[in-house]
Scaffold this active site. Structure first.
Site, mmCIF file in Angstrom:
data_model
loop_
_atom_site.group_PDB
_atom_site.id
_atom_site.type_symbol
_atom_site.label_atom_id
_atom_site.label_comp_id
_atom_site.label_asym_id
_atom_site.label_seq_id
_atom_site.Cartn_x
_atom_site.Cartn_y
_atom_site.Cartn_z
ATOM 1 N N TRP A 123 0.809 -1.218 0.000
ATOM 2 C CA TRP A 123 0.000 0.000 0.000
ATOM 3 C C TRP A 123 0.837 1.260 0.000
ATOM 4 O O TRP A 123 0.532 2.226 -0.693
ATOM 5 C CB TRP A 123 -1.008 -0.006 1.161
ATOM 6 C CG TRP A 123 -2.133 -0.952 0.890
ATOM 7 C CD1 TRP A 123 -2.441 -2.086 1.594
ATOM 8 C CD2 TRP A 123 -3.080 -0.883 -0.180
ATOM 9 N NE1 TRP A 123 -3.513 -2.712 1.019
ATOM 10 C CE2 TRP A 123 -3.924 -2.001 -0.066
ATOM 11 C CE3 TRP A 123 -3.286 0.009 -1.237
ATOM 12 C CZ2 TRP A 123 -4.978 -2.252 -0.962
ATOM 13 C CZ3 TRP A 123 -4.334 -0.233 -2.137
ATOM 14 C CH2 TRP A 123 -5.157 -1.354 -1.983
ATOM 15 N N ASP A 196 -1.905 6.347 6.654
ATOM 16 C CA ASP A 196 -2.988 5.538 6.095
ATOM 17 C C ASP A 196 -3.256 4.433 7.108
ATOM 18 O O ASP A 196 -2.454 3.516 7.268
ATOM 19 C CB ASP A 196 -2.560 4.954 4.741
ATOM 20 C CG ASP A 196 -3.603 3.997 4.152
ATOM 21 O OD1 ASP A 196 -4.631 3.737 4.816
ATOM 22 O OD2 ASP A 196 -3.383 3.510 3.024
ATOM 23 N N LYS A 220 -12.723 -1.874 6.085
ATOM 24 C CA LYS A 220 -11.952 -2.892 6.802
ATOM 25 C C LYS A 220 -12.478 -3.000 8.237
ATOM 26 O O LYS A 220 -12.915 -4.048 8.665
ATOM 27 C CB LYS A 220 -10.458 -2.558 6.818
ATOM 28 C CG LYS A 220 -9.818 -2.136 5.485
ATOM 29 C CD LYS A 220 -9.947 -3.120 4.396
ATOM 30 C CE LYS A 220 -9.431 -2.762 3.014
ATOM 31 N NZ LYS A 220 -8.304 -1.918 2.810
HETATM 32 C C1 LIG Z 1 -7.734 -1.418 1.450
HETATM 33 C C2 LIG Z 1 -6.640 -0.427 1.605
HETATM 34 C C3 LIG Z 1 -6.479 0.622 0.706
HETATM 35 C C4 LIG Z 1 -7.375 0.813 -0.486
HETATM 36 O O1 LIG Z 1 -8.593 1.281 -0.108
HETATM 37 P P1 LIG Z 1 -9.691 1.691 -1.207
HETATM 38 O O2 LIG Z 1 -10.898 1.924 -0.389
HETATM 39 O O3 LIG Z 1 -9.821 0.546 -2.155
HETATM 40 O O4 LIG Z 1 -9.222 2.914 -1.883
HETATM 41 C C5 LIG Z 1 -5.445 1.504 0.917
HETATM 42 N N1 LIG Z 1 -4.632 1.390 1.976
HETATM 43 C C6 LIG Z 1 -4.755 0.389 2.861
HETATM 44 C C7 LIG Z 1 -3.807 0.295 4.017
HETATM 45 C C8 LIG Z 1 -5.757 -0.554 2.697
HETATM 46 O O5 LIG Z 1 -5.902 -1.558 3.582
#
Ligand SMILES: *Cc1c(COP(=O)(O)O)cnc(C)c1O
Length: 384
Positions: A123, A196, A220
């Site tokens: 990511w 993030d 998530k």
């Molecule tokens: C799932 C995830 C993403 C992507 O998220 P989207 O909603 O598909 O844009 C980005 N960063 C992390 C750490 C993730 O787990």
């Protein structure tokens, strides 16, 4: 739902409940059954209004109340200081890969937009690559050479003095590494850290002296896909690039209380139910203890086995996403098929890593983790 007037509906709910499985999906991920039941009960008419939340104007008193309460609960759960704003956006965390640079990269002047990136997995690679479109990207550290099995030691990070911010992905959902703490890298002297936290937000407390922007997609650990939460210190709002789309401009979104455009109302409502559920669980400190117990049980089992293995350095193993491999990879398909037959689904690893991955977010119970371990033990035993 146990309405005697409607035995068909009650029977349907009963069957659906019995069908529920342990879902180890990385995202969109399992939600607490209690939350889904409440949503089902409120689906046709929310608290006597005669309409579903989905059908309400986002400007109605009812929906404004739903959103305000969700934000207040989130603030309470994460102890978010008063000088931080909570913004609700769309576009997911991948959207933020562009939205963050557009809002923040010019913080130290428009002439040299620049940011530092610590690359710890799939990511954060995506994040720094998108940021290149908006300014200078400095890779302060990367564990790519080691296949992301550990977070690079902070002593070796090559941070720049003129960067607007340092970006971290504090839980790498795919490779399975997690920052156990955000290190002190001069936040007290004005360094800005952006995290993030998509896949572990609300799984543990956040130290707001160490991080100034936290963002995450909801699917998530919070609720359904569609709403993106951005928690940002107030003084970092108002530095957007003039070409930043208005709907993604933090200042405009903040000024309009996250209603600059129609917010994803139903996703916000469900997120609000999840926040209430979390409060009933005892809040973030209590859920963190459960998460530690779940992750320890699974890693301890993996570590004592010669049949399964996790390759991540124990100091930075993710509590949320546990990748593992079978020593004999020719058994992968059998493992997944038999797991499914035992009511354990979505265990296949991400294609970038292979093997298996169990995502055990807040909504996964200890019973679910124990069922997985029992199954794995039995699979190992019968594999001969
Ligand atoms: C799932 C995830 C993403 C992507 O998220 P989207 O909603 O598909 O844009 C980005 N960063 C992390 C750490 C993730 O787990």
């Amino acid at each position: 739902m146990n309405d005697p007037q409607n035995p068909a509906l009650a029977g349907m709910m009963h069957r659906a409940l019995a069908e529920r499985v342990y879902n180890f999906s990385p995202g969109p991920a399992a939600l607490p059954t209690e939350v889904l039941q409440q949503a089902a009960e409120e689906m046709l008419s929310w608290r006597g209004t005669g309409v579903s939340v989905m059908e309400m104007s986002h400007r109605s008193r009812e929906f404004e109340g739903i959103q305000a309460e969700a934000l207040a609960d989130l603030r309470e759960l994460l102890h978010i200081p008063k000088n931080f704003r909570i913004l609700l956006l769309q576009g997911g965390a991948i959207g933020e890969n562009g939205i963050v640079p557009l809002n923040l990269m010019r913080l130290r002047g428009a002439e040299n937009p620049k940011a530092d990136f610590v690359v710890t997995g799939t990511w954060s690679v995506k994040t720094e690559q998108e940021a290149r479109r908006y300014g200078t990207v400095n890779i302060a550290a990367s564990s790519a050479d080691e296949k992301f099995v550990r977070i690079p030691d902070v002593a070796g990070w090559k941070l720049s003095d003129d960067a607007a911010y340092v970006h971290l992905c504090t839980n790498e959902t795919i490779v399975g590494v997690e920052f156990q703490d955000i290190p002190d890298i001069g936040q007290g002297q004005g360094r800005v850290v952006v995290a993030d936290a998509s896949s572990h937000i609300l799984s543990r407390p956040i130290d707001w002296s160490r991080v100034q922007v936290v963002y995450g997609g909801a699917q998530k650990n919070i609720g359904p896909a569609g709403v993106t939460i951005v928690i940002v210190r107030e003084d970092l709002i108002g530095h957007a690039h003039p070409l930043c789309p208005s709907a993604f401009n933090w200042r405009l979104v903040a000024e309009h209380d996250s209603m600059y455009n129609t917010p994803p109302t139903y996703a916000i409502y469900i997120a609000g139910l999840v926040f209430k559920w979390l409060k009933r669980q005892g809040g973030v400190a209590a859920i963190e203890q459960r998460n530690i117990a779940k992750a320890s049980a699974l890693y301890d089992f993996l570590d004592q086995s010669a049949f399964y293995r996790n390759e991540i350095d124990p100091s930075c193993r993710s509590r949320m996403n546990v990748p593992f491999f079978l020593a004999d990879e020719s058994r992968n398909e059998a493992f997944l098929t038999q797991a499914r037959a035992n009511g354990l689904i979505q265990l296949k690893g991400h294609k970038a890593v292979g093997g298996m991955r169990a995502s055990i977010y807040n909504a996964m119970s200890m019973d679910g983790v124990s069922a997985l371990i029992d199954f794995m033990r039995e699979f190992e035993r019968t594999a001969g």
